[in-house]
Scaffold this motif. Sequence first.
Motif, PDB file in Angstrom:
ATOM      1  N   ILE A  75      33.259  46.888  54.006  1.00  0.00           N
ATOM      2  CA  ILE A  75      34.243  46.541  54.919  1.00  0.00           C
ATOM      3  C   ILE A  75      34.575  45.055  55.280  1.00  0.00           C
ATOM      4  N   ALA A  76      33.541  44.271  55.487  1.00  0.00           N
ATOM      5  CA  ALA A  76      33.836  43.005  55.349  1.00  0.00           C
ATOM      6  C   ALA A  76      34.591  42.187  54.270  1.00  0.00           C
ATOM      7  N   ASN A  77      34.242  42.592  53.119  1.00  0.00           N
ATOM      8  CA  ASN A  77      35.101  42.243  51.953  1.00  0.00           C
ATOM      9  C   ASN A  77      36.466  42.711  51.968  1.00  0.00           C
ATOM     10  N   GLN A  78      36.756  43.854  52.491  1.00  0.00           N
ATOM     11  CA  GLN A  78      38.126  44.421  52.657  1.00  0.00           C
ATOM     12  C   GLN A  78      38.745  43.086  53.313  1.00  0.00           C
ATOM     13  N   LEU A  79      38.157  42.487  54.491  1.00  0.00           N
ATOM     14  CA  LEU A  79      38.871  41.587  55.365  1.00  0.00           C
ATOM     15  C   LEU A  79      38.809  40.201  54.990  1.00  0.00           C
ATOM     16  N   ALA A  80      38.182  39.915  53.843  1.00  0.00           N
ATOM     17  CA  ALA A  80      37.909  38.429  53.446  1.00  0.00           C
ATOM     18  C   ALA A  80      39.114  37.791  53.123  1.00  0.00           C
ATOM     19  N   ASN A  81      39.335  36.670  54.042  1.00  0.00           N
ATOM     20  CA  ASN A  81      40.676  35.664  53.961  1.00  0.00           C
ATOM     21  C   ASN A  81      41.725  36.437  54.701  1.00  0.00           C
ATOM     22  N   VAL A  82      41.601  37.554  55.146  1.00  0.00           N
ATOM     23  CA  VAL A  82      42.755  38.177  56.013  1.00  0.00           C
ATOM     24  C   VAL A  82      42.777  37.380  57.372  1.00  0.00           C
ATOM     25  N   ARG A  83      44.116  37.060  57.789  1.00  0.00           N
ATOM     26  CA  ARG A  83      44.148  36.635  59.027  1.00  0.00           C
ATOM     27  C   ARG A  83      45.400  37.448  59.686  1.00  0.00           C
ATOM     28  N   ALA A  84      45.148  37.753  60.935  1.00  0.00           N
ATOM     29  CA  ALA A  84      46.346  38.604  61.755  1.00  0.00           C
ATOM     30  C   ALA A  84      46.174  38.472  63.128  1.00  0.00           C
ATOM     31  N   ASP A  85      47.054  38.765  63.853  1.00  0.00           N
ATOM     32  CA  ASP A  85      46.717  38.708  65.386  1.00  0.00           C
ATOM     33  C   ASP A  85      45.837  39.920  65.578  1.00  0.00           C
ATOM     34  N   TRP A  86      45.985  40.910  65.032  1.00  0.00           N
ATOM     35  CA  TRP A  86      44.914  42.076  65.330  1.00  0.00           C
ATOM     36  C   TRP A  86      44.364  42.928  64.225  1.00  0.00           C
ATOM     37  N   ILE A  87      43.199  43.000  64.304  1.00  0.00           N
ATOM     38  CA  ILE A  87      42.199  43.691  62.883  1.00  0.00           C
ATOM     39  C   ILE A  87      41.948  45.093  63.712  1.00  0.00           C
ATOM     40  N   VAL A  88      42.093  46.018  63.153  1.00  0.00           N
ATOM     41  CA  VAL A  88      41.924  47.282  63.590  1.00  0.00           C
ATOM     42  C   VAL A  88      40.860  47.850  62.695  1.00  0.00           C
ATOM     43  N   LEU A  89      39.784  48.295  62.948  1.00  0.00           N
ATOM     44  CA  LEU A  89      38.868  48.923  61.904  1.00  0.00           C
ATOM     45  C   LEU A  89      37.953  49.609  62.491  1.00  0.00           C
ATOM     46  N   ASN A  90      37.080  50.381  61.677  1.00  0.00           N
ATOM     47  CA  ASN A  90      36.073  51.313  61.937  1.00  0.00           C
ATOM     48  C   ASN A  90      34.980  51.199  60.832  1.00  0.00           C
ATOM     49  N   GLY A  91      33.921  52.101  61.158  1.00  0.00           N
ATOM     50  CA  GLY A  91      32.989  52.072  59.993  1.00  0.00           C
ATOM     51  C   GLY A  91      31.769  52.433  60.703  1.00  0.00           C
TER      52      GLY A  91
END
Length: 217
Positions: A75-91
Amino acid sequence: MLMKLWFVLFLLVAACGRAVPDNARIVIAGDSIMAWNRSQGGAVAQQLEPRLGEQVGDVSLAFARVSGGQGPLNIANQLANVRADWIVLNGGANDLGRACGCSGCLPALRRLVSENGTRGDIPELVTQLRSRGAKVLWVDYYTAPRFAGTRCDTLYQTFQNRLQRMALADAGVVVLDLDTVFDPDDLRLFDRDRVHPSLAGSRKIAQEIARVIRPRL
Protein backbone atom coordinates in the motif's frame (compact mmCIF):
# COMPACT_ATOMS: atom_id res chain seq x y z
CA MET A 1 1.20 -23.04 -13.01
CA LEU A 2 -2.49 -22.63 -13.85
CA MET A 3 -3.15 -21.13 -10.42
CA LYS A 4 -0.30 -18.64 -10.90
CA LEU A 5 -1.64 -17.68 -14.33
CA TRP A 6 -5.14 -17.23 -12.89
CA PHE A 7 -3.73 -14.99 -10.16
CA VAL A 8 -1.85 -12.82 -12.69
CA LEU A 9 -4.95 -12.50 -14.86
CA PHE A 10 -7.04 -11.60 -11.82
CA LEU A 11 -4.61 -8.84 -10.88
CA LEU A 12 -4.59 -7.48 -14.43
CA VAL A 13 -8.39 -7.28 -14.47
CA ALA A 14 -8.51 -5.83 -10.95
CA ALA A 15 -5.94 -3.19 -11.88
CA CYS A 16 -7.97 -1.83 -14.79
CA GLY A 17 -9.20 1.65 -13.96
CA ARG A 18 -6.46 2.41 -11.42
CA ALA A 19 -5.26 5.95 -12.03
CA VAL A 20 -4.62 9.31 -10.40
CA PRO A 21 -5.76 12.28 -12.53
CA ASP A 22 -3.37 15.22 -12.45
CA ASN A 23 -5.81 17.46 -10.57
CA ALA A 24 -7.21 14.85 -8.18
CA ARG A 25 -7.51 16.26 -4.67
CA ILE A 26 -8.58 12.91 -3.21
CA VAL A 27 -6.86 9.56 -3.74
CA ILE A 28 -8.12 6.15 -2.63
CA ALA A 29 -5.59 3.44 -1.75
CA GLY A 30 -5.69 0.09 0.00
CA ASP A 31 -6.95 -3.43 -0.52
CA SER A 32 -9.91 -5.22 -2.03
CA ILE A 33 -12.49 -3.50 0.16
CA MET A 34 -11.69 -0.31 -1.75
CA ALA A 35 -11.10 -1.99 -5.14
CA TRP A 36 -14.14 -4.31 -5.18
CA ASN A 37 -16.76 -3.66 -7.89
CA ARG A 38 -14.33 -1.61 -10.03
CA SER A 39 -15.04 -3.67 -13.15
CA GLN A 40 -18.73 -2.78 -12.73
CA GLY A 41 -18.01 0.92 -12.32
CA GLY A 42 -19.02 0.77 -8.68
CA ALA A 43 -15.81 0.76 -6.62
CA VAL A 44 -15.56 3.19 -3.73
CA ALA A 45 -13.63 5.81 -5.71
CA GLN A 46 -16.05 5.60 -8.63
CA GLN A 47 -19.02 6.12 -6.32
CA LEU A 48 -17.27 8.87 -4.37
CA GLU A 49 -16.66 11.18 -7.35
CA PRO A 50 -20.30 12.21 -7.96
CA ARG A 51 -20.88 12.69 -4.24
CA LEU A 52 -18.04 15.17 -3.92
CA GLY A 53 -18.11 16.65 -7.43
CA GLU A 54 -14.36 15.98 -7.55
CA GLN A 55 -12.10 13.71 -9.55
CA VAL A 56 -10.90 10.91 -7.29
CA GLY A 57 -7.71 8.97 -7.90
CA ASP A 58 -7.75 5.25 -7.22
CA VAL A 59 -4.65 3.10 -6.67
CA SER A 60 -6.25 0.39 -4.51
CA LEU A 61 -5.74 -3.26 -5.41
CA ALA A 62 -7.02 -6.60 -4.15
CA PHE A 63 -4.54 -8.60 -2.03
CA ALA A 64 -2.61 -5.43 -1.09
CA ARG A 65 -0.80 -5.41 2.24
CA VAL A 66 0.67 -2.81 4.56
CA SER A 67 3.76 -4.83 5.48
CA GLY A 68 5.35 -6.65 2.57
CA GLY A 69 3.83 -7.18 -0.85
CA GLN A 70 5.56 -6.30 -4.10
CA GLY A 71 4.88 -3.28 -6.30
CA PRO A 72 1.26 -2.07 -6.02
CA LEU A 73 0.47 -4.99 -3.71
CA ASN A 74 2.21 -2.90 -1.05
CA ILE A 75 0.00 0.00 0.00
CA ALA A 76 2.90 2.39 0.62
CA ASN A 77 4.12 1.65 -2.91
CA GLN A 78 0.65 2.47 -4.27
CA LEU A 79 1.10 5.95 -2.83
CA ALA A 80 4.73 6.57 -3.79
CA ASN A 81 5.01 10.12 -5.19
CA VAL A 82 1.25 10.67 -4.82
CA ARG A 83 0.28 14.08 -3.48
CA ALA A 84 -3.30 15.05 -2.72
CA ASP A 85 -5.35 17.04 -0.23
CA TRP A 86 -6.85 13.82 1.11
CA ILE A 87 -5.51 10.27 1.08
CA VAL A 88 -8.24 7.76 1.93
CA LEU A 89 -6.96 4.27 2.62
CA ASN A 90 -7.35 1.04 4.49
CA GLY A 91 -5.30 -2.09 5.02
CA GLY A 92 -4.12 -4.73 7.43
CA ALA A 93 -6.54 -7.60 6.85
CA ASN A 94 -4.30 -9.30 4.29
CA ASP A 95 -1.31 -8.87 6.61
CA LEU A 96 -3.13 -10.48 9.51
CA GLY A 97 -4.70 -13.18 7.37
CA ARG A 98 -1.34 -14.16 5.89
CA ALA A 99 0.49 -14.08 9.23
CA CYS A 100 -1.93 -15.63 11.66
CA GLY A 101 -5.58 -15.68 10.59
CA CYS A 102 -7.37 -14.55 13.73
CA SER A 103 -5.42 -16.41 16.40
CA GLY A 104 -2.08 -15.56 18.01
CA CYS A 105 -1.93 -12.31 16.05
CA LEU A 106 -0.41 -9.89 18.55
CA PRO A 107 3.08 -9.91 16.95
CA ALA A 108 1.62 -9.27 13.48
CA LEU A 109 -0.71 -6.63 14.89
CA ARG A 110 2.18 -4.96 16.71
CA ARG A 111 4.09 -4.80 13.43
CA LEU A 112 1.13 -2.91 11.92
CA VAL A 113 0.46 -0.57 14.86
CA SER A 114 1.64 -0.54 18.45
CA GLU A 115 -0.72 -0.60 21.41
CA ASN A 116 -0.40 3.17 21.93
CA GLY A 117 -0.80 3.87 18.21
CA THR A 118 2.56 5.62 17.78
CA ARG A 119 4.72 2.95 16.17
CA GLY A 120 4.41 0.37 13.41
CA ASP A 121 4.07 0.31 9.66
CA ILE A 122 0.70 2.08 9.63
CA PRO A 123 1.73 5.10 11.76
CA GLU A 124 4.94 5.30 9.70
CA LEU A 125 2.96 5.39 6.45
CA VAL A 126 0.49 7.94 7.83
CA THR A 127 3.38 10.15 8.99
CA GLN A 128 4.88 10.02 5.49
CA LEU A 129 1.57 11.05 3.94
CA ARG A 130 1.12 13.87 6.44
CA SER A 131 4.63 15.13 5.66
CA ARG A 132 3.49 15.62 2.04
CA GLY A 133 0.67 17.85 3.24
CA ALA A 134 -2.18 15.34 2.93
CA LYS A 135 -4.96 14.83 5.41
CA VAL A 136 -5.48 11.12 6.01
CA LEU A 137 -8.75 9.25 6.37
CA TRP A 138 -8.13 5.69 7.50
CA VAL A 139 -11.15 3.53 6.74
CA ASP A 140 -11.39 0.82 9.39
CA TYR A 141 -13.00 -2.50 8.50
CA TYR A 142 -16.59 -3.55 9.03
CA THR A 143 -17.55 -6.93 10.50
CA ALA A 144 -18.28 -9.23 7.58
CA PRO A 145 -21.00 -11.90 7.91
CA ARG A 146 -18.42 -14.66 7.43
CA PHE A 147 -16.52 -13.56 10.54
CA ALA A 148 -19.28 -12.14 12.75
CA GLY A 149 -19.29 -13.78 16.15
CA THR A 150 -15.89 -15.43 15.68
CA ARG A 151 -12.55 -14.80 17.40
CA CYS A 152 -11.79 -12.31 14.59
CA ASP A 153 -14.15 -9.81 16.23
CA THR A 154 -11.83 -9.33 19.20
CA LEU A 155 -8.73 -9.00 17.03
CA TYR A 156 -10.24 -6.33 14.80
CA GLN A 157 -11.65 -4.42 17.75
CA THR A 158 -8.13 -4.29 19.18
CA PHE A 159 -6.86 -3.16 15.78
CA GLN A 160 -9.48 -0.40 15.67
CA ASN A 161 -8.63 0.80 19.18
CA ARG A 162 -4.98 1.17 18.22
CA LEU A 163 -5.87 3.08 15.05
CA GLN A 164 -8.08 5.42 17.07
CA ARG A 165 -5.17 6.14 19.42
CA MET A 166 -3.00 6.91 16.39
CA ALA A 167 -5.58 9.42 15.12
CA LEU A 168 -5.89 11.15 18.49
CA ALA A 169 -2.31 12.39 18.15
CA ASP A 170 -2.95 14.35 14.93
CA ALA A 171 -5.97 16.45 13.97
CA GLY A 172 -5.14 15.78 10.31
CA VAL A 173 -5.82 12.06 10.70
CA VAL A 174 -9.35 10.64 10.94
CA VAL A 175 -10.40 7.02 11.47
CA LEU A 176 -13.75 6.03 9.97
CA ASP A 177 -15.21 2.98 11.71
CA LEU A 178 -17.38 1.14 9.19
CA ASP A 179 -18.82 -1.04 11.94
CA THR A 180 -21.01 1.94 12.85
CA VAL A 181 -22.83 1.77 9.49
CA PHE A 182 -22.45 -1.87 8.37
CA ASP A 183 -24.74 -4.45 9.96
CA PRO A 184 -23.39 -7.97 9.27
CA ASP A 185 -26.96 -9.22 9.20
CA ASP A 186 -27.80 -6.93 6.24
CA LEU A 187 -26.64 -9.18 3.41
CA ARG A 188 -27.54 -6.53 0.83
CA LEU A 189 -24.29 -4.77 1.76
CA PHE A 190 -22.11 -7.80 1.01
CA ASP A 191 -21.04 -9.74 -2.04
CA ARG A 192 -21.78 -13.44 -2.36
CA ASP A 193 -18.53 -14.30 -0.57
CA ARG A 194 -19.97 -12.63 2.57
CA VAL A 195 -16.74 -10.67 3.00
CA HIS A 196 -16.44 -8.01 0.30
CA PRO A 197 -18.91 -5.19 -0.28
CA SER A 198 -21.70 -5.47 -2.80
CA LEU A 199 -22.36 -2.50 -5.06
CA ALA A 200 -24.64 -1.21 -2.30
CA GLY A 201 -21.85 -1.79 0.22
CA SER A 202 -19.32 0.17 -1.83
CA ARG A 203 -21.93 2.92 -2.15
CA LYS A 204 -22.34 2.99 1.62
CA ILE A 205 -18.57 3.30 2.11
CA ALA A 206 -18.44 6.14 -0.42
CA GLN A 207 -21.31 7.91 1.33
CA GLU A 208 -19.52 7.73 4.67
CA ILE A 209 -16.23 8.96 3.21
CA ALA A 210 -18.05 11.87 1.56
CA ARG A 211 -19.74 12.71 4.85
CA VAL A 212 -16.34 13.06 6.53
CA ILE A 213 -14.47 14.81 3.74
CA ARG A 214 -17.06 17.16 2.21
CA PRO A 215 -17.09 19.74 5.06
CA ARG A 216 -13.26 19.79 5.10
CA LEU A 217 -12.52 20.27 1.41
